[in-house]
Scaffold this motif. Sequence first.
Motif, PDB file in Angstrom:
ATOM      1  N   ALA A 229      -3.033  11.736  12.322  1.00 40.09           N
ATOM      2  CA  ALA A 229      -4.094  11.055  11.589  1.00 40.09           C
ATOM      3  C   ALA A 229      -3.531  10.438  10.315  1.00 40.09           C
ATOM      4  CB  ALA A 229      -5.197  12.052  11.238  1.00 40.09           C
ATOM      5  N   PRO A 230      -4.148   9.345   9.854  1.00 42.51           N
ATOM      6  CA  PRO A 230      -3.760   8.827   8.542  1.00 42.51           C
ATOM      7  C   PRO A 230      -4.159   9.842   7.479  1.00 42.51           C
ATOM      8  CG  PRO A 230      -5.741   7.716   9.326  1.00 42.51           C
ATOM      9  CD  PRO A 230      -5.264   8.595  10.451  1.00 42.51           C
ATOM     10  N   LEU A 231      -3.328  10.032   6.467  1.00 44.44           N
ATOM     11  CA  LEU A 231      -3.719  10.910   5.362  1.00 44.44           C
ATOM     12  C   LEU A 231      -4.936  10.286   4.682  1.00 44.44           C
ATOM     13  CD1 LEU A 231      -0.177  11.754   3.926  1.00 44.44           C
ATOM     14  CD2 LEU A 231      -1.714  13.276   5.213  1.00 44.44           C
ATOM     15  N   PRO A 232      -5.818  11.117   4.099  1.00 45.66           N
ATOM     16  CA  PRO A 232      -7.003  10.556   3.446  1.00 45.66           C
ATOM     17  C   PRO A 232      -6.609   9.446   2.470  1.00 45.66           C
ATOM     18  CG  PRO A 232      -7.116  12.951   3.489  1.00 45.66           C
ATOM     19  CD  PRO A 232      -5.753  12.579   4.006  1.00 45.66           C
ATOM     20  N   GLY A 233      -7.252   8.292   2.615  1.00 45.43           N
ATOM     21  CA  GLY A 233      -6.977   7.173   1.711  1.00 45.43           C
ATOM     22  C   GLY A 233      -5.814   6.284   2.136  1.00 45.43           C
ATOM     23  N   PHE A 234      -5.076   6.662   3.196  1.00 46.79           N
ATOM     24  CA  PHE A 234      -3.912   5.846   3.573  1.00 46.79           C
ATOM     25  C   PHE A 234      -4.317   4.444   4.034  1.00 46.79           C
ATOM     26  CE2 PHE A 234      -0.932   4.153   6.726  1.00 46.79           C
ATOM     27  CZ  PHE A 234       0.206   4.042   5.941  1.00 46.79           C
ATOM     28  N   ASN A 235      -5.269   4.375   4.964  1.00 51.47           N
ATOM     29  CA  ASN A 235      -5.660   3.055   5.478  1.00 51.47           C
ATOM     30  C   ASN A 235      -6.247   2.167   4.376  1.00 51.47           C
ATOM     31  OD1 ASN A 235      -4.793   3.596   8.075  1.00 51.47           O
ATOM     32  ND2 ASN A 235      -6.823   4.191   8.835  1.00 51.47           N
ATOM     33  N   ARG A 236      -6.997   2.801   3.479  1.00 46.63           N
ATOM     34  CA  ARG A 236      -7.569   2.026   2.358  1.00 46.63           C
ATOM     35  C   ARG A 236      -6.450   1.555   1.418  1.00 46.63           C
ATOM     36  NH1 ARG A 236      -9.186   3.980  -2.446  1.00 46.63           N
ATOM     37  NH2 ARG A 236      -9.298   6.090  -1.615  1.00 46.63           N
ATOM     38  N   GLY A 237      -5.535   2.459   1.089  1.00 40.58           N
ATOM     39  CA  GLY A 237      -4.419   2.111   0.199  1.00 40.58           C
ATOM     40  C   GLY A 237      -3.550   1.011   0.800  1.00 40.58           C
ATOM     41  N   LEU A 238      -3.353   1.110   2.104  1.00 43.47           N
ATOM     42  CA  LEU A 238      -2.560   0.112   2.817  1.00 43.47           C
ATOM     43  C   LEU A 238      -3.221  -1.258   2.727  1.00 43.47           C
ATOM     44  CD1 LEU A 238      -0.140  -0.188   4.782  1.00 43.47           C
ATOM     45  CD2 LEU A 238      -1.758   0.247   6.643  1.00 43.47           C
ATOM     46  N   THR A 239      -4.533  -1.272   2.918  1.00 45.44           N
ATOM     47  CA  THR A 239      -5.289  -2.523   2.873  1.00 45.44           C
ATOM     48  C   THR A 239      -5.218  -3.128   1.467  1.00 45.44           C
ATOM     49  OG1 THR A 239      -6.740  -1.642   4.584  1.00 45.44           O
ATOM     50  CG2 THR A 239      -7.537  -3.555   3.372  1.00 45.44           C
ATOM     51  N   GLU A 240      -5.362  -2.285   0.444  1.00 48.57           N
ATOM     52  CA  GLU A 240      -5.290  -2.793  -0.936  1.00 48.57           C
ATOM     53  C   GLU A 240      -3.911  -3.379  -1.232  1.00 48.57           C
ATOM     54  OE1 GLU A 240      -8.593   0.358  -2.727  1.00 48.57           O
ATOM     55  OE2 GLU A 240      -6.479   0.588  -3.294  1.00 48.57           O
ATOM     56  N   LEU A 241      -2.866  -2.674  -0.798  1.00 48.41           N
ATOM     57  CA  LEU A 241      -1.500  -3.158  -1.026  1.00 48.41           C
ATOM     58  C   LEU A 241      -1.249  -4.488  -0.328  1.00 48.41           C
ATOM     59  CD1 LEU A 241       0.993  -0.152  -0.738  1.00 48.41           C
ATOM     60  CD2 LEU A 241       0.992  -1.948  -2.482  1.00 48.41           C
ATOM     61  N   ALA A 242      -1.640  -4.556   0.953  1.00 46.27           N
ATOM     62  CA  ALA A 242      -1.427  -5.788   1.716  1.00 46.27           C
ATOM     63  C   ALA A 242      -2.129  -6.957   1.034  1.00 46.27           C
ATOM     64  CB  ALA A 242      -1.927  -5.614   3.148  1.00 46.27           C
ATOM     65  N   HIS A 243      -3.371  -6.728   0.612  1.00 42.36           N
ATOM     66  CA  HIS A 243      -4.132  -7.806   0.001  1.00 42.36           C
ATOM     67  C   HIS A 243      -3.538  -8.198  -1.358  1.00 42.36           C
ATOM     68  CE1 HIS A 243      -7.853  -6.904   2.725  1.00 42.36           C
ATOM     69  NE2 HIS A 243      -6.839  -7.460   3.363  1.00 42.36           N
ATOM     70  N   GLU A 244      -3.016  -7.215  -2.092  1.00 38.77           N
ATOM     71  CA  GLU A 244      -2.348  -7.500  -3.369  1.00 38.77           C
ATOM     72  C   GLU A 244      -1.183  -8.478  -3.156  1.00 38.77           C
ATOM     73  OE1 GLU A 244      -1.016  -3.907  -5.358  1.00 38.77           O
ATOM     74  OE2 GLU A 244       0.549  -5.021  -6.448  1.00 38.77           O
ATOM     75  N   PHE A 245      -0.505  -8.341  -2.003  1.00 41.21           N
ATOM     76  CA  PHE A 245       0.655  -9.185  -1.732  1.00 41.21           C
ATOM     77  C   PHE A 245       0.326 -10.346  -0.784  1.00 41.21           C
ATOM     78  CE2 PHE A 245       2.637  -5.370  -3.399  1.00 41.21           C
ATOM     79  CZ  PHE A 245       3.673  -5.876  -4.183  1.00 41.21           C
ATOM     80  N   GLY A 246      -0.956 -10.624  -0.571  1.00 36.47           N
ATOM     81  CA  GLY A 246      -1.359 -11.803   0.208  1.00 36.47           C
ATOM     82  C   GLY A 246      -1.150 -11.691   1.705  1.00 36.47           C
ATOM     83  N   ALA A 247      -1.058 -10.467   2.213  1.00 34.95           N
ATOM     84  CA  ALA A 247      -0.868 -10.270   3.656  1.00 34.95           C
ATOM     85  C   ALA A 247      -2.161  -9.769   4.296  1.00 34.95           C
ATOM     86  CB  ALA A 247       0.259  -9.268   3.903  1.00 34.95           C
ATOM     87  N   LEU A 248      -2.266  -9.922   5.603  1.00 30.00           N
ATOM     88  CA  LEU A 248      -3.435  -9.426   6.329  1.00 30.00           C
ATOM     89  C   LEU A 248      -3.148  -8.032   6.897  1.00 30.00           C
ATOM     90  CD1 LEU A 248      -4.715 -12.495   8.416  1.00 30.00           C
ATOM     91  CD2 LEU A 248      -5.031 -11.972   5.995  1.00 30.00           C
ATOM     92  N   VAL A 249      -4.224  -7.300   7.153  1.00 25.14           N
ATOM     93  CA  VAL A 249      -4.112  -6.003   7.830  1.00 25.14           C
ATOM     94  C   VAL A 249      -4.717  -6.122   9.222  1.00 25.14           C
ATOM     95  CG1 VAL A 249      -4.858  -3.595   7.847  1.00 25.14           C
ATOM     96  CG2 VAL A 249      -4.159  -4.670   5.705  1.00 25.14           C
ATOM     97  N   ILE A 250      -3.939  -5.727  10.225  1.00 28.34           N
ATOM     98  CA  ILE A 250      -4.435  -5.673  11.608  1.00 28.34           C
ATOM     99  C   ILE A 250      -4.637  -4.201  11.942  1.00 28.34           C
ATOM    100  CG2 ILE A 250      -3.967  -6.201  14.028  1.00 28.34           C
ATOM    101  CD1 ILE A 250      -1.933  -8.358  12.899  1.00 28.34           C
ATOM    102  N   LEU A 251      -5.894  -3.812  12.066  1.00 24.11           N
ATOM    103  CA  LEU A 251      -6.205  -2.425  12.396  1.00 24.11           C
ATOM    104  C   LEU A 251      -6.282  -2.311  13.920  1.00 24.11           C
ATOM    105  CD1 LEU A 251      -7.005   0.244  10.828  1.00 24.11           C
ATOM    106  CD2 LEU A 251      -9.356  -0.318  11.441  1.00 24.11           C
ATOM    107  N   ASP A 252      -5.348  -1.584  14.506  1.00 23.45           N
ATOM    108  CA  ASP A 252      -5.295  -1.477  15.963  1.00 23.45           C
ATOM    109  C   ASP A 252      -6.166  -0.305  16.426  1.00 23.45           C
ATOM    110  OD1 ASP A 252      -4.726  -1.312  18.626  1.00 23.45           O
ATOM    111  OD2 ASP A 252      -2.541  -1.336  18.409  1.00 23.45           O
TER     112      ASP A 252
END
Length: 461
Positions: A229-252
Amino acid sequence: SKEQTRALATTNEAAYERARRVIPGGVNSPVRAYRSVGGAPRFLVSARGAYVTDVEGREYVDLVASWGPAILGHAHPEVVQAVQDAASRGLSFGATTPAETELAELVVARLGGGTEVGGLVDEVRLVSTGTEATMTAIRLARGFTGRSLLIKFAGHYHGHSDGLLAEAGSGVATLALPASAGVPEPIAAQTLVLPYNDLDAVRTAFEAHPGEIAAVIVEAAAANMGVVAPLPGFNRGLTELAHEFGALVILDEVLTGFRVSAKGYWGIDTAPFRTEAKPGGWRTFSQETYLPDLVTFGKVIGGGMPLAALGGRREVMEYLAPVGPVYQAGTLSGNPLSVAAGLATLRLADEAVYDRLYHVSETLQREVSTALAAEGVAHTIQRAGNLFSVLFAETPAVNYAQVQAQEAFRFGPFFHAMLEQGVALPPSVFEAWFVTAAHDEAAVERIVDALPAAAKAAAAA
Ligand code: PMP
């Protein structure tokens, strides 16, 4: 029928022997070959409810569920009827059908705008396999951002397109190497493979490749290296980081979508309050939402027929042809039989179905753990929603390196002891166990009764 009689006249060994003469390895997908557990794979002739039957006429309680799709159990009468009705109207038209819109509307209704937490999916494109869904999502992210590089996580599986068959190079921010013969180095080098559940590694990669990373692809909860499982907050943190750097998140969500909840793992991960069963009680914690840019579905969405999908917000999805410049197509995309099976399955998957999946899963988690503990086998039950797997290690694993460090050699004997007693587990320790709502008390009991001998076999390994 004649076919059935001929099939039953053979053994699994003979069927395997014969298949290997005309099919590489005798299988059309590698994990079916029992490579890691040994022995002849069971050749199946039919499946119904919680059970599958092999060419020798032996019946097994099934915990593969076609690798996920069969949440209602195999051959649910209403799903079969829907497919038969669709078949009677024609197998494939190569033209648009109203049912495709109904299925897209259903997905949008569950994950779309206007909800309290904001919408994930405004539009949907139907394809035939999870591989196509992720491949298309990646091309779309590249087209939308005008960038080339992709981040994926070690141990995550997103299908077998070239750029995803990549494994980590020497450092966290270095470009990946081919993980399969036939993948050209320059294509693997478009991917960065990072350790899962490590946001620092993600930041390092973004900082090392400014303006170059188009997207991060991530399993909503990893379930192709066993369950992690993702650690609590991982998917959210990942999304924030990607968006900070102008990248998209593909949630599979190919594996988790419509299986772990009506809104997939994202639905669990973004529920304002989440309650999880813990050994000895319940735990509730609050969490914040996040919005990935694209999401991919497969398996359950097709109810056992070839169907998958990608979806996202309108602005991104309309980059797809024929509206936008990113090309994608398919002769059998949105196949009427597949759509009929998917619609019937999703409509039948009500609260009672999800309750049953969770109940069966939690019962099995508890019983497996009890049986292994009784034999002194070091283990951890790894779980995400109603998905779980057994890790043969004392400490929980949060990434691929830790998963690989387990006593994997214990699984083969465990698997075969279960099989001999009429329980078919996924034939690899690196796979989730899939329950269905058709696993009634009798089916659960058969699994539970088989566990002590399997635990003994694991202990003796
Ligand atoms: N993504 C995930 C998370 C998967 O689990 C899978 C299949 N196991 C895929 C993509 C690929 O789907 P398919 O096998 O339909 O190509």
